[in-house]
Motif scaffolding. Structure first.
Motif, PDB file in Angstrom:
ATOM      1  N   GLU A 187      23.652 -47.994 -15.565  1.00  0.00           N
ATOM      2  CA  GLU A 187      23.258 -48.523 -14.261  1.00  0.00           C
ATOM      3  C   GLU A 187      23.358 -47.474 -13.161  1.00  0.00           C
ATOM      4  OE1 GLU A 187      24.365 -53.218 -14.446  1.00  0.00           O
ATOM      5  OE2 GLU A 187      26.091 -51.846 -14.415  1.00  0.00           O
ATOM      6  N   VAL A 188      23.851 -46.292 -13.506  1.00  0.00           N
ATOM      7  CA  VAL A 188      24.007 -45.200 -12.545  1.00  0.00           C
ATOM      8  C   VAL A 188      23.066 -44.057 -12.914  1.00  0.00           C
ATOM      9  CG1 VAL A 188      25.607 -43.510 -11.554  1.00  0.00           C
ATOM     10  CG2 VAL A 188      26.421 -45.810 -12.145  1.00  0.00           C
ATOM     11  N   PHE A 189      22.281 -43.604 -11.953  1.00  0.00           N
ATOM     12  CA  PHE A 189      21.296 -42.544 -12.174  1.00  0.00           C
ATOM     13  C   PHE A 189      21.598 -41.380 -11.227  1.00  0.00           C
ATOM     14  CE2 PHE A 189      19.408 -46.495 -13.463  1.00  0.00           C
ATOM     15  CZ  PHE A 189      18.614 -46.202 -14.562  1.00  0.00           C
ATOM     16  N   VAL A 190      22.012 -40.257 -11.788  1.00  0.00           N
ATOM     17  CA  VAL A 190      22.307 -39.073 -10.983  1.00  0.00           C
ATOM     18  C   VAL A 190      20.995 -38.399 -10.587  1.00  0.00           C
ATOM     19  CG1 VAL A 190      23.450 -36.815 -10.975  1.00  0.00           C
ATOM     20  CG2 VAL A 190      24.516 -38.761 -12.150  1.00  0.00           C
ATOM     21  N   SER A 191      20.918 -37.931  -9.341  1.00  0.00           N
ATOM     22  CA  SER A 191      19.680 -37.316  -8.857  1.00  0.00           C
ATOM     23  C   SER A 191      20.008 -36.119  -7.982  1.00  0.00           C
ATOM     24  CB  SER A 191      18.842 -38.328  -8.066  1.00  0.00           C
ATOM     25  OG  SER A 191      19.408 -38.532  -6.777  1.00  0.00           O
ATOM     26  N   ASP A 192      18.966 -35.500  -7.423  1.00  0.00           N
ATOM     27  CA  ASP A 192      19.162 -34.335  -6.562  1.00  0.00           C
ATOM     28  C   ASP A 192      19.122 -34.693  -5.078  1.00  0.00           C
ATOM     29  OD1 ASP A 192      16.488 -34.917  -6.424  1.00  0.00           O
ATOM     30  OD2 ASP A 192      15.784 -32.895  -6.852  1.00  0.00           O
ATOM     31  N   GLY A 193      19.219 -35.973  -4.747  1.00  0.00           N
ATOM     32  CA  GLY A 193      19.298 -36.340  -3.339  1.00  0.00           C
ATOM     33  C   GLY A 193      18.887 -37.767  -3.069  1.00  0.00           C
ATOM     34  N   SER A 194      19.587 -38.408  -2.134  1.00  0.00           N
ATOM     35  CA  SER A 194      19.235 -39.786  -1.768  1.00  0.00           C
ATOM     36  C   SER A 194      17.873 -39.859  -1.086  1.00  0.00           C
ATOM     37  CB  SER A 194      20.313 -40.380  -0.847  1.00  0.00           C
ATOM     38  OG  SER A 194      21.446 -40.752  -1.591  1.00  0.00           O
ATOM     39  N   LYS A 195      17.524 -38.809  -0.349  1.00  0.00           N
ATOM     40  CA  LYS A 195      16.206 -38.798   0.297  1.00  0.00           C
ATOM     41  C   LYS A 195      15.110 -38.946  -0.748  1.00  0.00           C
ATOM     42  CE  LYS A 195      13.187 -35.839   3.096  1.00  0.00           C
ATOM     43  NZ  LYS A 195      13.075 -34.539   3.813  1.00  0.00           N
ATOM     44  N   CYS A 196      15.259 -38.237  -1.865  1.00  0.00           N
ATOM     45  CA  CYS A 196      14.279 -38.340  -2.944  1.00  0.00           C
ATOM     46  C   CYS A 196      14.249 -39.757  -3.515  1.00  0.00           C
ATOM     47  CB  CYS A 196      14.612 -37.350  -4.059  1.00  0.00           C
ATOM     48  SG  CYS A 196      14.711 -35.631  -3.529  1.00  0.00           S
ATOM     49  N   ASP A 197      15.421 -40.319  -3.761  1.00  0.00           N
ATOM     50  CA  ASP A 197      15.481 -41.634  -4.396  1.00  0.00           C
ATOM     51  C   ASP A 197      14.954 -42.747  -3.497  1.00  0.00           C
ATOM     52  OD1 ASP A 197      16.490 -40.406  -6.604  1.00  0.00           O
ATOM     53  OD2 ASP A 197      18.534 -41.162  -6.393  1.00  0.00           O
ATOM     54  N   VAL A 198      15.335 -42.730  -2.220  1.00  0.00           N
ATOM     55  CA  VAL A 198      14.852 -43.791  -1.335  1.00  0.00           C
ATOM     56  C   VAL A 198      13.354 -43.651  -1.081  1.00  0.00           C
ATOM     57  CG1 VAL A 198      17.083 -44.141  -0.217  1.00  0.00           C
ATOM     58  CG2 VAL A 198      15.451 -42.549   0.811  1.00  0.00           C
ATOM     59  N   GLY A 199      12.843 -42.414  -1.207  1.00  0.00           N
ATOM     60  CA  GLY A 199      11.408 -42.224  -1.070  1.00  0.00           C
ATOM     61  C   GLY A 199      10.646 -42.615  -2.320  1.00  0.00           C
ATOM     62  N   ASN A 200      11.259 -42.408  -3.482  1.00  0.00           N
ATOM     63  CA  ASN A 200      10.576 -42.664  -4.757  1.00  0.00           C
ATOM     64  C   ASN A 200      10.716 -44.096  -5.260  1.00  0.00           C
ATOM     65  OD1 ASN A 200       9.679 -39.982  -5.012  1.00  0.00           O
ATOM     66  ND2 ASN A 200      11.586 -39.348  -5.990  1.00  0.00           N
ATOM     67  N   ILE A 201      11.745 -44.811  -4.820  1.00  0.00           N
ATOM     68  CA  ILE A 201      12.022 -46.127  -5.391  1.00  0.00           C
ATOM     69  C   ILE A 201      10.846 -47.089  -5.213  1.00  0.00           C
ATOM     70  CG2 ILE A 201      13.087 -47.149  -3.324  1.00  0.00           C
ATOM     71  CD1 ILE A 201      14.420 -47.508  -6.924  1.00  0.00           C
ATOM     72  N   GLN A 202      10.082 -46.914  -4.145  1.00  0.00           N
ATOM     73  CA  GLN A 202       8.965 -47.823  -3.879  1.00  0.00           C
ATOM     74  C   GLN A 202       7.884 -47.746  -4.962  1.00  0.00           C
ATOM     75  OE1 GLN A 202       5.819 -46.399  -3.014  1.00  0.00           O
ATOM     76  NE2 GLN A 202       6.671 -44.314  -3.053  1.00  0.00           N
ATOM     77  N   GLU A 203       7.861 -46.648  -5.740  1.00  0.00           N
ATOM     78  CA  GLU A 203       6.822 -46.482  -6.756  1.00  0.00           C
ATOM     79  C   GLU A 203       6.841 -47.578  -7.816  1.00  0.00           C
ATOM     80  OE1 GLU A 203       6.797 -42.705  -8.650  1.00  0.00           O
ATOM     81  OE2 GLU A 203       6.812 -41.563  -6.788  1.00  0.00           O
ATOM     82  N   ILE A 204       8.008 -48.156  -8.065  1.00  0.00           N
ATOM     83  CA  ILE A 204       8.101 -49.127  -9.158  1.00  0.00           C
ATOM     84  C   ILE A 204       7.776 -50.553  -8.703  1.00  0.00           C
ATOM     85  CG2 ILE A 204       9.791 -47.696 -10.362  1.00  0.00           C
ATOM     86  CD1 ILE A 204      11.974 -49.619  -9.522  1.00  0.00           C
ATOM     87  N   PHE A 205       7.414 -50.721  -7.437  1.00  0.00           N
ATOM     88  CA  PHE A 205       7.069 -52.039  -6.922  1.00  0.00           C
ATOM     89  C   PHE A 205       5.589 -52.121  -6.565  1.00  0.00           C
ATOM     90  CE2 PHE A 205      11.611 -51.445  -5.925  1.00  0.00           C
ATOM     91  CZ  PHE A 205      12.121 -52.510  -6.661  1.00  0.00           C
ATOM     92  N   SER A 206       5.076 -53.332  -6.572  1.00  0.00           N
ATOM     93  CA  SER A 206       3.654 -53.569  -6.332  1.00  0.00           C
ATOM     94  C   SER A 206       3.207 -53.018  -4.986  1.00  0.00           C
ATOM     95  CB  SER A 206       3.389 -55.079  -6.387  1.00  0.00           C
ATOM     96  OG  SER A 206       2.083 -55.377  -5.933  1.00  0.00           O
ATOM     97  N   LEU A 207       1.955 -52.555  -4.939  1.00  0.00           N
ATOM     98  CA  LEU A 207       1.426 -52.007  -3.697  1.00  0.00           C
ATOM     99  C   LEU A 207       1.214 -53.074  -2.624  1.00  0.00           C
ATOM    100  CD1 LEU A 207      -1.167 -49.306  -4.826  1.00  0.00           C
ATOM    101  CD2 LEU A 207       1.048 -48.968  -3.712  1.00  0.00           C
ATOM    102  N   ASP A 208       1.190 -54.347  -3.028  1.00  0.00           N
ATOM    103  CA  ASP A 208       1.055 -55.389  -2.011  1.00  0.00           C
ATOM    104  C   ASP A 208       2.408 -55.945  -1.571  1.00  0.00           C
ATOM    105  OD1 ASP A 208       1.758 -56.899  -4.185  1.00  0.00           O
ATOM    106  OD2 ASP A 208      -0.089 -58.083  -4.260  1.00  0.00           O
ATOM    107  N   SER A 209       3.489 -55.285  -1.993  1.00  0.00           N
ATOM    108  CA  SER A 209       4.823 -55.683  -1.540  1.00  0.00           C
ATOM    109  C   SER A 209       4.932 -55.494  -0.027  1.00  0.00           C
ATOM    110  CB  SER A 209       5.903 -54.844  -2.227  1.00  0.00           C
ATOM    111  OG  SER A 209       5.913 -55.059  -3.619  1.00  0.00           O
ATOM    112  N   ILE A 210       5.547 -56.451   0.630  1.00  0.00           N
ATOM    113  CA  ILE A 210       5.763 -56.366   2.074  1.00  0.00           C
ATOM    114  C   ILE A 210       7.149 -55.803   2.310  1.00  0.00           C
ATOM    115  CG2 ILE A 210       5.914 -57.665   4.236  1.00  0.00           C
ATOM    116  CD1 ILE A 210       4.072 -59.757   2.919  1.00  0.00           C
ATOM    117  N   ILE A 211       7.209 -54.702   3.045  1.00  0.00           N
ATOM    118  CA  ILE A 211       8.501 -54.070   3.296  1.00  0.00           C
ATOM    119  C   ILE A 211       8.976 -54.354   4.714  1.00  0.00           C
ATOM    120  CG2 ILE A 211       7.893 -52.245   1.680  1.00  0.00           C
ATOM    121  CD1 ILE A 211       7.966 -50.368   4.240  1.00  0.00           C
ATOM    122  N   ALA A 212      10.294 -54.419   4.858  1.00  0.00           N
ATOM    123  CA  ALA A 212      10.919 -54.587   6.173  1.00  0.00           C
ATOM    124  C   ALA A 212      11.884 -53.433   6.386  1.00  0.00           C
ATOM    125  CB  ALA A 212      11.655 -55.918   6.262  1.00  0.00           C
TER     126      ALA A 212
END
Length: 411
Positions: A101-126
Motif C-alpha cells: 500500500e506504500v509506493f516510494v517515489s521521487d517527489g510528491s509533486k510528481c505523484d499529486v500531478g500523476n495520480i489523476q491519470e488513473i481516473f476518468s477524464l470526466d471526473s469532476i475535481i474540487a
C-alpha cells in the motif's frame, strides 16, 4: 504537420515559480549589487542530516562491489524503506498498513500531478482556493478543466472551494457533486491546519458522497499541536476514501536528493463504466510499473536512515530550526500590524498585503525596496489576491535580516 495536445494551450502564463525566478533574474541584472534574500520558493537550505550522509556513502560503496551491487530495483520501492515508513510514520500513530500500500517515489509533486491519470477524464475535481498550482495544472493538461475565464481567474469545469479570512482559510464542503477533492494539510500556501474533528467531516462527506480525497501531507513533520492529525488515516473510514502523499523534501532536506511516497490503501475502490468496483491500488501500481523506474537504491538507503535513532534526533533539530525561523517571521511581521496566518504547524507564513496592494504589486515593492523575494498569493488562485507567502526555509541569518529589512519598508 503533427498536432499538439490542445489542453496545454489552456494553461495560463508561466508556472508561478518560473515567473518569480524570471522577475528575480531581471532585477539582479538591473541591480547587480543588490543582496537578495529569498523567502519565496520553498527550497531548504540546511544540509542533509549526518545519518543520511553516512548511509548514502555506505550505499555508494556497496555499488562498487559485485557482491553488493544493485541494478534495477522494484518500482514501488525497497521493502527495507517501506517497512520503516510503515513502522514509524503510521504504526506509531495506531495505523496499520501493508507493504503493497506504500509506493516510494521521487517527489510528491510528481505523484499529486500523476495520480489523476488513473481516473476518468470526466471526473469532476474540487480544489481549495488558494491552491498548490500542480493540482490544477495537471488536470488542465489532462483535459478536465474546461475553458479558462480571465474575469474570474478560474476554469469553468473545476470546483473551487474558497479559503479566506472569513472561514479562517478552511474550506466548506462542496455544494455540488464532485469526484476528486484535493486537500493539503498542513496547507501550502496558507500554513493552516485542520483538527481531527474538522478532518473527520471531510472523510464522512467522501464516504457519503462516493468521492475520493487526495490528501497532500508533505508538511506533516512540522505539526506542533496535539489535535492536528499526522495522517488522514487517523480518521475512521479514511482508508476507504483517501490517498495520502508524503515527502522527505522538507522533512529531511531531500529537495536535491528526491524521495517521497504515496499511500493507496487496498480498501479504496472506484467504479468502471459498467459500475464494477475496481481496486485503485492496482491501477496506481500498474501506472507506476509502466511509467516510473523507481527511486535509486542509494537514495532509498539514505532515506531509510532518517528512521534510525540518530536520524530521528537530527530530523527533529532540522524541523526545529525551520520552525524557529517561522516564529521569527510570524512575530516580526505581526509586530508591524500586518495580519498573518500559518507559521505554527507549517513552515509557511501567509500575510495580508499592506496598503491594499495586490499580490504582484507587493512582490515588486518587496523586491525593489527590501531586496526580498516572496510568493504572490494570487499565484495560488483568486482567493490569494491581496495575500503573500513567505517561507521559513532560509538560513537564520537571512531570516533575521529579512525581518529587519521588512520593518524599514514604507507601508
Amino acid at each position: 504537420m503533427t498536432k499538439i495536445n490542445q489542453n496545454y494551450l489552456q494553461l495560463q502564463g508561466s508556472y508561478l515559480f518560473s515567473e518569480i525566478a524570471k522577475r528575480r533574474t531581471k532585477f539582479i541584472q538591473d541591480n547587480p549589487q543588490a543582496s537578495i534574500i529569498s523567502l519565496g520558493i520553498g527550497d531548504v537550505t540546511r544540509p542533509l542530516p549526518d545519518a543520511v550522509i553516512g548511509s548514502l556513502h555506505t550505499a555508494v560503496d556497496e555499488m562498487a562491489h559485485e557482491q553488493t551491487f544493485r541494478g534495477y530495483g522494484p518500482e514501488q520501492g525497497y521493502d527495507f524503506l517501506i517497512e520503516q515508513i510503515i513502522k514509524n510514520d503510521y504504526a506509531a500513530h495506531g495505523i496499520q498498513l501493508k507493504n503493497n500500500e506504500v509506493f516510494v517515489s521521487d517527489g510528491s509533486k510528481c505523484d499529486v500531478g500523476n495520480i489523476q491519470e488513473i481516473f476518468s477524464l470526466d471526473s469532476i475535481i474540487a480544489v481549495q482556493d488558494p491552491v498548490y498550482p500542480v493540482y490544477v495544472d495537471s488536470n488542465v493538461m489532462a483535459g478536465r478543466s474546461g475553458t479558462y475565464n480571465k474575469e474570474t481567474n478560474r476554469y469553468e469545469n473545476i470546483v473551487y472551494l474558497p479559503c479566506n479570512a472569513e472561514n479562517n482559510f478552511k474550506p466548506e464542503l462542496p455544494k455540488q457533486k464532485v469526484d476528486l477533492i484535493y486537500l493539503c494539510y498542513p496547507n501550502n500556501p496558507t500554513g493552516m491546519t485542520l483538527t481531527k474533528d474538522e478532518l473527520k467531516v471531510w472523510v464522512d462527506y467522501a464516504r457519503e458522497n462516493n468521492c475520493i480525497l487526495l490528501f497532500d501531507s508533505a508538511y506533516e513533520a512540522y505539526i506542533q499541536e496535539d489535535d492536528v492529525p499526522h495522517s488522514i488515516y487517523e480518521i475512521e473510514g479514511a482508508k476507504e476514501v483517501a490517498i495520502e502523499f508524503r515527502s522527505l523534501s522538507k522533512t529531511a532536506g531531500f529537495t536535491g536528493t528526491r524521495c517521497a511516497y504515496t499511500v493507496v490503501p487496498r480498501e479504496l475502490k472506484a467504479r468502471d463504466e459498467d459500475g464494477n468496483e475496481i481496486t485503485v491500488n492496482d491501477l496506481w501500481n500498474r501506472r507506476q510499473t509502466t511509467k516510473f523506474n523507481g527511486v535509486s537504491y542509494i537514495t532509498q538507503k539514505g532515506a531509510a536512515a532518517i528512521f534510525s535513532d540518530a536520524g530521528k534526533q537530527q530530523i527533529a533539530k532540522l524541523v526545529d530550526y525551520y520552525m524557529t525561523n517561522a516564529a521569527i517571521i510570524r512575530q516580526g511581521i505581526s509586530s508591524l500590524g500586518i495580519q498573518v496566518y500559518g507559521g505554527v504547524n507549517a513552515p509557511y507564513i501567509w500575510l495580508k498585503t499592506p496598503s491594499g496592494l495586490g499580490s504582484w504589486e507587493f512582490f515588486d515593492k518587496l523586491l525593489s525596496e527590501a531586496h526580498i523575494v516572496g510568493t504572490p498569493g494570487v499565484g495560488f488562485g483568486q482567493n490569494g489576491q491581496g495575500y503573500f507567502r513567505l517561507t521559513a526555509f532560509g538560513s537564520r541569518e537571512n531570516t533575521e535580516k529579512a525581518i529587519d529589512r521588512f520593518s524599514k519598508l514604507s507601508l
